[in-house]
Write a protein that holds these residues in place. Sequence first.
Motif, mmCIF file in Angstrom:
data_model
loop_
_atom_site.group_PDB
_atom_site.id
_atom_site.type_symbol
_atom_site.label_atom_id
_atom_site.label_comp_id
_atom_site.label_asym_id
_atom_site.label_seq_id
_atom_site.Cartn_x
_atom_site.Cartn_y
_atom_site.Cartn_z
ATOM 1 N N VAL A 1 34.692 0.866 20.148
ATOM 2 C CA VAL A 1 35.350 2.159 19.957
ATOM 3 C C VAL A 1 34.338 3.295 20.060
ATOM 4 O O VAL A 1 34.541 4.255 20.807
ATOM 5 C CB VAL A 1 36.060 2.211 18.592
ATOM 6 C CG1 VAL A 1 36.636 3.603 18.342
ATOM 7 C CG2 VAL A 1 37.151 1.145 18.511
ATOM 8 N N ALA A 2 33.232 3.186 19.319
ATOM 9 C CA ALA A 2 32.245 4.266 19.296
ATOM 10 C C ALA A 2 30.925 3.736 18.781
ATOM 11 O O ALA A 2 30.902 2.783 17.994
ATOM 12 C CB ALA A 2 32.730 5.412 18.417
ATOM 13 N N THR A 3 29.840 4.369 19.229
ATOM 14 C CA THR A 3 28.515 4.033 18.734
ATOM 15 C C THR A 3 27.769 5.297 18.347
ATOM 16 O O THR A 3 28.051 6.390 18.874
ATOM 17 C CB THR A 3 27.676 3.284 19.777
ATOM 18 O OG1 THR A 3 27.487 4.129 20.916
ATOM 19 C CG2 THR A 3 28.337 1.990 20.210
ATOM 20 N N ILE A 4 26.804 5.140 17.454
ATOM 21 C CA ILE A 4 25.908 6.236 17.089
ATOM 22 C C ILE A 4 24.529 5.662 16.877
ATOM 23 O O ILE A 4 24.342 4.708 16.129
ATOM 24 C CB ILE A 4 26.428 7.012 15.858
ATOM 25 C CG1 ILE A 4 25.539 8.223 15.580
ATOM 26 C CG2 ILE A 4 26.560 6.108 14.636
ATOM 27 C CD1 ILE A 4 26.173 9.235 14.615
ATOM 28 N N THR A 5 23.549 6.232 17.573
ATOM 29 C CA THR A 5 22.186 5.738 17.496
ATOM 30 C C THR A 5 21.465 6.286 16.279
ATOM 31 O O THR A 5 21.970 7.166 15.566
ATOM 32 C CB THR A 5 21.399 6.126 18.748
ATOM 33 O OG1 THR A 5 21.224 7.552 18.743
ATOM 34 C CG2 THR A 5 22.120 5.703 20.018
ATOM 35 N N ARG A 6 20.261 5.782 16.071
ATOM 36 C CA ARG A 6 19.463 6.277 14.944
ATOM 37 C C ARG A 6 19.194 7.770 15.085
ATOM 38 O O ARG A 6 19.032 8.463 14.083
ATOM 39 C CB ARG A 6 18.157 5.501 14.860
ATOM 40 C CG ARG A 6 17.345 5.510 16.130
ATOM 41 C CD ARG A 6 16.100 4.638 16.055
ATOM 42 N NE ARG A 6 15.086 5.225 15.188
ATOM 43 C CZ ARG A 6 13.851 4.765 15.069
ATOM 44 N NH1 ARG A 6 13.483 3.703 15.761
ATOM 45 N NH2 ARG A 6 12.990 5.325 14.256
ATOM 46 N N GLY A 7 19.166 8.264 16.326
ATOM 47 C CA GLY A 7 18.916 9.679 16.560
ATOM 48 C C GLY A 7 20.162 10.534 16.549
ATOM 49 O O GLY A 7 20.085 11.754 16.700
ATOM 50 N N GLY A 8 21.321 9.888 16.385
ATOM 51 C CA GLY A 8 22.566 10.650 16.312
ATOM 52 C C GLY A 8 23.324 10.775 17.613
ATOM 53 O O GLY A 8 24.363 11.442 17.664
ATOM 54 N N SER A 9 22.847 10.156 18.678
ATOM 55 C CA SER A 9 23.590 10.192 19.937
ATOM 56 C C SER A 9 24.831 9.320 19.820
ATOM 57 O O SER A 9 24.780 8.231 19.260
ATOM 58 C CB SER A 9 22.714 9.684 21.081
ATOM 59 O OG SER A 9 21.604 10.531 21.263
ATOM 60 N N THR A 10 25.918 9.816 20.371
ATOM 61 C CA THR A 10 27.194 9.112 20.240
ATOM 62 C C THR A 10 27.766 8.740 21.603
ATOM 63 O O THR A 10 27.454 9.351 22.625
ATOM 64 C CB THR A 10 28.218 9.974 19.489
ATOM 65 O OG1 THR A 10 28.407 11.208 20.206
ATOM 66 C CG2 THR A 10 27.746 10.281 18.083
ATOM 67 N N ASN A 11 28.617 7.732 21.570
ATOM 68 C CA ASN A 11 29.317 7.290 22.768
ATOM 69 C C ASN A 11 30.681 6.772 22.342
ATOM 70 O O ASN A 11 30.814 6.174 21.269
ATOM 71 C CB ASN A 11 28.529 6.176 23.464
ATOM 72 C CG ASN A 11 29.090 5.868 24.835
ATOM 73 O OD1 ASN A 11 29.379 6.770 25.611
ATOM 74 N ND2 ASN A 11 29.256 4.587 25.135
ATOM 75 N N TYR A 12 31.698 7.037 23.188
ATOM 76 C CA TYR A 12 33.068 6.689 22.830
ATOM 77 C C TYR A 12 33.768 5.955 23.960
ATOM 78 O O TYR A 12 33.508 6.204 25.138
ATOM 79 C CB TYR A 12 33.873 7.952 22.514
ATOM 80 C CG TYR A 12 33.366 8.731 21.334
ATOM 81 C CD1 TYR A 12 32.444 9.755 21.497
ATOM 82 C CD2 TYR A 12 33.812 8.436 20.042
ATOM 83 C CE1 TYR A 12 31.962 10.464 20.407
ATOM 84 C CE2 TYR A 12 33.350 9.149 18.946
ATOM 85 C CZ TYR A 12 32.416 10.154 19.142
ATOM 86 O OH TYR A 12 31.950 10.864 18.055
ATOM 87 N N ALA A 13 34.695 5.096 23.581
ATOM 88 C CA ALA A 13 35.601 4.518 24.557
ATOM 89 C C ALA A 13 36.498 5.623 25.108
ATOM 90 O O ALA A 13 36.848 6.569 24.381
ATOM 91 C CB ALA A 13 36.455 3.431 23.910
ATOM 92 N N ASP A 14 36.856 5.510 26.364
ATOM 93 C CA ASP A 14 37.686 6.544 26.989
ATOM 94 C C ASP A 14 38.996 6.738 26.223
ATOM 95 O O ASP A 14 39.514 7.862 26.140
ATOM 96 C CB ASP A 14 37.991 6.172 28.438
ATOM 97 C CG ASP A 14 36.781 6.325 29.344
ATOM 98 O OD1 ASP A 14 36.800 5.768 30.455
ATOM 99 O OD2 ASP A 14 35.819 7.008 28.941
ATOM 100 N N SER A 15 39.515 5.672 25.664
ATOM 101 C CA SER A 15 40.823 5.733 25.001
ATOM 102 C C SER A 15 40.814 6.557 23.718
ATOM 103 O O SER A 15 41.879 6.948 23.233
ATOM 104 C CB SER A 15 41.317 4.320 24.690
ATOM 105 O OG SER A 15 40.385 3.650 23.858
ATOM 106 N N VAL A 16 39.629 6.830 23.174
ATOM 107 C CA VAL A 16 39.575 7.571 21.908
ATOM 108 C C VAL A 16 38.826 8.897 22.032
ATOM 109 O O VAL A 16 38.761 9.662 21.057
ATOM 110 C CB VAL A 16 38.932 6.726 20.787
ATOM 111 C CG1 VAL A 16 39.647 5.397 20.649
ATOM 112 C CG2 VAL A 16 37.442 6.531 21.015
ATOM 113 N N LYS A 17 38.275 9.187 23.198
ATOM 114 C CA LYS A 17 37.529 10.437 23.374
ATOM 115 C C LYS A 17 38.411 11.644 23.054
ATOM 116 O O LYS A 17 39.564 11.713 23.482
ATOM 117 C CB LYS A 17 37.017 10.544 24.812
ATOM 118 C CG LYS A 17 35.765 9.738 25.087
ATOM 119 C CD LYS A 17 35.305 9.910 26.526
ATOM 120 C CE LYS A 17 34.080 9.075 26.796
ATOM 121 N NZ LYS A 17 33.657 9.150 28.225
#
Length: 116
Positions: free
Chosen positions: A48-64
């Motif tokens: 669904v989503a990720t967040i790195t130690r530095g705060g960068s995020t990534n999302y699945a297209d279905s939830v953006k």
Amino acid sequence: QVQLVESGGGLVQAGGSLRLSCAASGSRFGFVTMAWYRQAPGKQRELVATITRGGSTNYADSVKGRFTISRDNAKTTVYLQMNSLKPEDTAVYYCRHTTTWGSTDWGQGTQVTVSS
């Protein structure tokens, strides 16, 4: 030993909101990537989503545009704010903890049910 405890799931009507939390203990939390996954009945677990130690995020297209992942390193907790929920968001939601050296732990999951 890392332990992850999710909370915040429940039943909500379509269009509503929920905020999931995942509290980590036994973790060097500032050095890990956190993620939320979900698994609907009869389907594979999906990211669904990720967040790195530095705060960068990534999302699945279905939830953006609807979901927001965030973290509070002081509280060793990751959150998933879910807005404009749809019935297809119904699933068990799991948090995942991944260290910089590649070890992975999972929470027990929390059920999210969105009624139409």
